[in-house]
Enzyme design. Sequence first.
Site, PDB file in Angstrom:
ATOM      1  N   ILE A  75      -1.769   0.048   3.701  1.00 61.50           N
ATOM      2  CA  ILE A  75      -2.926  -0.805   3.992  1.00 61.50           C
ATOM      3  C   ILE A  75      -4.108   0.162   4.062  1.00 61.50           C
ATOM      4  O   ILE A  75      -4.020   1.212   4.701  1.00 61.50           O
ATOM      5  CB  ILE A  75      -2.721  -1.598   5.308  1.00 61.50           C
ATOM      6  CG1 ILE A  75      -3.987  -2.375   5.708  1.00 61.50           C
ATOM      7  CG2 ILE A  75      -2.276  -0.733   6.465  1.00 61.50           C
ATOM      8  CD1 ILE A  75      -3.761  -3.330   6.913  1.00 61.50           C
ATOM      9  N   SER A  76      -5.196  -0.151   3.370  1.00 62.86           N
ATOM     10  CA  SER A  76      -6.342   0.775   3.294  1.00 62.86           C
ATOM     11  C   SER A  76      -6.981   0.980   4.663  1.00 62.86           C
ATOM     12  O   SER A  76      -6.871   0.131   5.542  1.00 62.86           O
ATOM     13  CB  SER A  76      -7.407   0.224   2.345  1.00 62.86           C
ATOM     14  OG  SER A  76      -6.853  -0.085   1.098  1.00 62.86           O
ATOM     15  N   ALA A  77      -7.678   2.111   4.810  1.00 64.34           N
ATOM     16  CA  ALA A  77      -8.406   2.382   6.052  1.00 64.34           C
ATOM     17  C   ALA A  77      -9.559   1.383   6.180  1.00 64.34           C
ATOM     18  O   ALA A  77     -10.195   1.048   5.179  1.00 64.34           O
ATOM     19  CB  ALA A  77      -8.952   3.796   6.039  1.00 64.34           C
TER      20      ALA A  77
END
Length: 223
Positions: free
Chosen positions: A62-64
């Site tokens: 999951i992206s930052a």
Amino acid sequence: MTVDYAELRRELVERLEWLGVIRTEKVKKAFLKVPRELFVLPSYRREAYEDTPLPILEGQTISAPHMCAIMCEALDLNPGDKLLEIGTGSGYHIALCAEIIQGDKDASNGILVTVEIYPKLAKFAKENLEKAGYGALVNIVVADGSLGAPTRISFDKILVTAAAPEMPPSLIEQLNPGGRLIIPVGRFYQDLKLVIKGAGGEIHVKSLGGCVFVPLKGEYGVK
Ligand code: SAH
């Protein structure tokens, strides 16, 4: 001890504003609303509001949050937009987009399509989106998104959340005139590129800086 996720969410939003990556009220409202703790694996829930990518299934992440903010701001999402995401992952980023595009109950003409190559992740995202209340707003498709979306429609905004070795031509084609596409391009480190299609179809490309994403797979992906 119970965790006050809403408080952690407010603190994260403050940090992202301080960093200058949340710049508009619409993006801020979306970040304050979407519960990131419902999009991470249960064992990472305590880290849900750290500004960092976290492992999900199939070796993906999951992206930052700061990267989601940069991309949402650069796309200039608006109520009623037709949005395509390539790389559903956890579903968190498309939930933020859904909040901006369809959050207002009167703005019901927007379209959100997200394409994921791994069936397991599409299922994970579907469950997460349903838990968080976005299930009915987002269409998840299992396919190779490097070829574009397997739909007849074209889109006002396209968000690619995996790194492409070069710009996939099908995505440029599926972008409407006046539309915006954001995509990390490169192999190990990438340049985040914003593509703006002019009213007459001409293409302008702007570099927004360095980033690191998981590789895009498929036909126009990393071999
Ligand atoms: N937007 C996601 C981040 C996902 S990471 C989130 O908010 O959690 C990138 C995702 O792209 C992974 O789920 C990966 O499986 C997916 N992906 C990689 N190549 C793809 C392709 N060719 N088509 C569709 N999805 C792809």
